[in-house]
Design a protein around this motif. Structure first.
Motif, PDB file in Angstrom:
ATOM      1  N   GLU A  18     -11.112  42.517 -25.556  1.00  0.00           N
ATOM      2  CA  GLU A  18     -10.330  43.224 -26.570  1.00  0.00           C
ATOM      3  C   GLU A  18      -8.850  43.288 -26.157  1.00  0.00           C
ATOM      4  OE1 GLU A  18     -12.032  47.049 -27.323  1.00  0.00           O
ATOM      5  OE2 GLU A  18     -10.181  47.740 -28.273  1.00  0.00           O
ATOM      6  N   ILE A  19      -8.629  43.589 -24.872  1.00  0.00           N
ATOM      7  CA  ILE A  19      -7.257  43.648 -24.373  1.00  0.00           C
ATOM      8  C   ILE A  19      -6.623  42.264 -24.485  1.00  0.00           C
ATOM      9  CG2 ILE A  19      -5.811  44.073 -22.341  1.00  0.00           C
ATOM     10  CD1 ILE A  19      -8.158  45.941 -21.386  1.00  0.00           C
ATOM     11  N   GLY A  20      -7.396  41.226 -24.103  1.00  0.00           N
ATOM     12  CA  GLY A  20      -6.889  39.856 -24.173  1.00  0.00           C
ATOM     13  C   GLY A  20      -6.505  39.492 -25.599  1.00  0.00           C
ATOM     14  N   PRO A  44     -16.507  45.512 -32.100  1.00  0.00           N
ATOM     15  CA  PRO A  44     -17.764  45.886 -32.751  1.00  0.00           C
ATOM     16  C   PRO A  44     -17.765  47.321 -33.278  1.00  0.00           C
ATOM     17  CG  PRO A  44     -18.058  45.695 -30.368  1.00  0.00           C
ATOM     18  CD  PRO A  44     -16.693  45.191 -30.679  1.00  0.00           C
ATOM     19  N   GLY A  45     -17.037  48.195 -32.592  1.00  0.00           N
ATOM     20  CA  GLY A  45     -17.094  49.600 -32.991  1.00  0.00           C
ATOM     21  C   GLY A  45     -16.228  49.932 -34.199  1.00  0.00           C
ATOM     22  N   LEU A 104     -11.996  46.666 -41.940  1.00  0.00           N
ATOM     23  CA  LEU A 104     -10.579  46.815 -42.307  1.00  0.00           C
ATOM     24  C   LEU A 104      -9.718  47.016 -41.052  1.00  0.00           C
ATOM     25  CD1 LEU A 104      -8.490  47.034 -44.540  1.00  0.00           C
ATOM     26  CD2 LEU A 104      -8.946  49.491 -44.648  1.00  0.00           C
ATOM     27  N   ASP A 105     -10.206  47.853 -40.104  1.00  0.00           N
ATOM     28  CA  ASP A 105      -9.426  48.091 -38.890  1.00  0.00           C
ATOM     29  C   ASP A 105      -9.283  46.823 -38.062  1.00  0.00           C
ATOM     30  OD1 ASP A 105      -8.967  50.656 -39.549  1.00  0.00           O
ATOM     31  OD2 ASP A 105     -10.426  51.543 -38.178  1.00  0.00           O
ATOM     32  N   ARG A 149     -19.100  48.226 -40.485  1.00  0.00           N
ATOM     33  CA  ARG A 149     -18.803  47.893 -39.093  1.00  0.00           C
ATOM     34  C   ARG A 149     -18.847  46.373 -38.951  1.00  0.00           C
ATOM     35  NH1 ARG A 149     -20.259  51.032 -34.439  1.00  0.00           N
ATOM     36  NH2 ARG A 149     -19.623  53.167 -34.839  1.00  0.00           N
ATOM     37  N   ALA A 150     -17.991  45.851 -38.077  1.00  0.00           N
ATOM     38  CA  ALA A 150     -17.885  44.405 -37.929  1.00  0.00           C
ATOM     39  C   ALA A 150     -19.203  43.779 -37.479  1.00  0.00           C
ATOM     40  CB  ALA A 150     -16.779  44.076 -36.929  1.00  0.00           C
TER      41      ALA A 150
END
Lengths: 241, 430
Positions: free
Chosen positions: B327-329, A100-101, A105-106, A142-143
């Motif tokens: 996120e790690i997964g 989310p942060g 693009l990232d 942002r996503a």
């Protein structure tokens, strides 16, 4: 017959042991050829997600073997498995799993960052993937600021950015309304048809499954039916006649 | 994953949850602030001692005393020896070193490596007086040939001059009736002294300099050789020959180019015939050892604070790992090796350590410089040139490096946990 890109040979998978032992898969064999679109259909708890995890090399079978282009995956080092998942496979998840942060693009370039591609090259390829999904204008957003359909298109762009030969989609339309879901289905099947990307979709949605070349029905850890479109067409013709 | 991306990710993640990072950093700041200040005190005082040792000069001089025999330490009385002279005047109280006799001075002169031997003349003056002005009590300081004093005006003593020369401390300038430091130079002062037979006499001397207090003395009247001898002779009137020619200590000179090993060897040769030798640097080294011990204890307290901060890092990162499970997964599913996951989290820990230690050290430098400036202007005016808290870039680099190493160690626990995460479980985690 050419060597299948992915194959499961009498695969068993159990969780736990003793009294709490649960057999998710009880002897599944499946061959998937390059360029096929395959729907794995079943209710929740049928073992369809487990089968996808095994085919995607995220997990190891308890018994039996998963073969990648004819090679037993059990014989591959973890570095090779990581590289395969990173550059040969693309993943589309029902819950999107976007950071989310970070910017759109990232998020899209995450697999390239894991692969160690330099930033300039990453951004170029990320923008190209976003362009294919008509999302270039959202690259800096942002996503979290996107709609559900846009998010799923970002996820598809992320799956495409590494130019994979197989895309795994786990309930890709599960969180979308019918209209948006249909758009996402179109995109995935279009990629399969025009670019020859093998598509493996896990779903309980019959409409989505019907649009795939092949449908594999799973119940209680076993394949109960494996139909190709031609066979279905023939069956339908028989019924009609 | 490229190293630059690992570092970039770690920094982004650190800044993602600002309040939590800030609180963890504060704990480290406290520790590194304390550590930097305490080591700054050590650096400041030791730098002052070193500077003093260098400015005193007299690198080729060693003060020699007789080794106190171990038996004298016990309570047992010592048999009287009518030939053993007692030390002249000036008892230092408590244990007293045996005096060195004139014959023993000759023995010392024969020790290989000793260039010359001079007895240390201990003088106790009664007063100092300028013209017919008020008499002030005065102490006559010991002085070793080759030393230099911190001077506010005038010049160094002519050690071998035949004239009686003296330097007066800067605090005596006004009371003795001089308009300024410079006005005292070249004038004559009278030093009163009581001889051993009870008669009061005086000796006159020319003021050649005004001295500033420091480790080298300078807080008392400092005579040159001629004046020392004159005062000593005046004081010794009425003493027996043996008492007059025995001294509590002697100063020997050695080759100024002698290496540390050669100085040690000379000390060993002196020890073999029953003498202790100490250079100026050895004598001030006692202060250094004491200061180092105090600083070490203070550093220990700072280290405890840092240890506590280390647990803060463990806690912060465990929360971070928990929050970013999915996120790690995802990253692991996409082929990120466990090593890279470990790298991201341990770099995050090291970055938190860097932030905390850099801020702490920076604050300590500002606070220390201010405090040191204030003290130099108030409490420590008597020791000019002493900067109580000084900062050595190497020491600060070591502190920052150590804190980062502690942070890395603290980060390994959460980082290993993150690296071992199973992607499937992590993706299912809600």
């Amino acid at each position: 017959m050419p060597v299948p890109i992915l194959a499961a040979c009498d695969v068993h998978k159990s969780y736990g042991r003793g009294a709490t032992r649960f057999d998710a898969l009880r002897g599944v064999s499946l061959e998937i050829a390059q360029g096929e679109s395959v729907a794995i259909i079943g209710k929740s708890g049928s073992g369809k997600s487990t089968l996808m995890h095994l085919l995607a090399l995220l997990d190891k079978p308890t018994e039996g073997a998963v073969e990648l282009s004819g090679h037993d995956a059990a014989g591959l080092s973890s570095a090779v498995l990581n590289r395969t998942r990173n550059s040969t496979f693309g993943f589309v998840f029902q819950q999107f799993f976007l950071n989310p942060g970070s910017s759109v693009l990232d998020n899209v370039t995450l697999p390239l960052r894991i692969a160690g591609v330099p930033r300039a090259e990453r951004n170029r390829r990320g923008m190209a993937a976003l362009a294919q999904l008509e999302l270039e204008s959202k690259a800096k957003n942002r996503a979290t600021d996107l709609s559900g359909g846009q998010k799923q298109r970002v996820v598809i762009a992320r799956a495409l950015v590494n130019d994979p030969s197989v895309i795994f989609a786990d309930e890709p339309t599960g969180n979308l309304d019918t209209a948006t879901g249909a758009v996402v289905e179109d995109i995935l099947l279009e990629l399969n048809r025009t670019r020859g990307i093998t598509l493996i979709v896990v779903t309980h949605d019959e409409d989505l499954a019907n649009r795939c070349d092949r449908r594999v029905y799973i119940r209680d850890g076993l394949i109960v039916d494996d139909l190709t479109s031609s066979a279905i067409a023939a069956a339908n013709a028989e019924v009609a006649a | 994953m490229r190293a630059v991306d690992v570092v970039g990710d770690a920094i982004d993640n650190t800044l993602r949850s600002k309040a939590r990072t800030a609180l963890t950093v504060v704990a480290i700041v406290i520790g590194s602030f304390t550590l930097t200040l305490t080591s700054g005190v050590g650096t400041g005082i030791n730098a002052y001692i070193n500077k003093t040792v260098a400015s005193i000069g007299a690198r080729d001089v060693m003060t020699v005393t007789k080794t106190v025999p171990a038996a004298q330490d016990s309570e047992a009385p010592i048999a009287y020896d009518p030939n053993a002279p007692t030390s002249s005047g000036d008892s230092m109280g408590g244990e007293e070193a045996k005096p060195i006799t004139a014959a023993e001075l000759k023995d010392l002169a024969r020790v290989p490596g000793v260039l010359s031997v001079e007895p240390t003349l201990t003088v106790r003056a009664d007063y100092v007086q300028q013209a017919a002005g008020t008499k002030y009590q005065a102490e006559v300081g010991g002085f070793v040939a080759g030393m230099s004093l911190d001077l506010a005006a005038g010049q160094q003593l002519g050690w071998n001059a035949s004239q009686n020369q003296v330097t007066i401390p800067v605090t005596y300038v006004q009371p003795l009736g001089y308009a300024s430091n410079a006005a005292a130079i070249g004038t004559t002062v009278t030093i009163g002294i009581t001889a051993a037979n009870g008669n009061a006499t005086t000796v006159t001397a020319t003021v050649v300099g005004v001295s500033v207090a420091g480790f080298s003395g300078g807080g008392s009247l400092t005579p040159n050789a001629a004046l020392s001898r004159a005062l000593y002779d005046a004081q010794s009137v009425g003493l027996k020959e043996a008492a007059r020619t025995s001294y509590p200590s002697a100063a020997i000179r050695f080759d100024p180019a002698a290496t540390a090993a050669e100085v040690t060897a000379l000390k060993a040769r002196l020890a073999a015939i029953g003498y202790d030798g100490a250079t100026v640097s050895d004598q001030l080294g006692i202060y250094r050892t004491a200061i180092d011990a105090v600083v070490l204890i203070l550093n220990g307290f700072a280290a405890i604070a840092l240890l506590a901060a280390g647990f803060g890092i463990v806690n912060t990162l465990l929360m971070s790992v928990q929050e970013r499970t999915r996120e790690i997964g995802l990253m692991k599913a996409m082929g990120m090796p466990g090593g890279s996951v470990f790298g991201v989290f341990s770099t995050e820990a090291v970055f938190i350590g860097l932030l905390g230690s850099a801020i702490g050290a920076g604050l300590a430098i500002v606070a220390g410089s201010l405090t040191s400036g204030l003290l130099a202007g108030s409490l420590l005016t008597d020791l000019p040139g002493l900067q109580i808290i000084a900062f050595d870039p190497v020491a600060i680099g070591i502190i920052v490096g150590t804190v980062m190493a502690i942070a890395f160690l603290a980060g390994t626990i959460p980082a290993v946990r993150a690296a071992r995460q199973d992607p499937i479980d992590a993706l299912r985690y809600e």
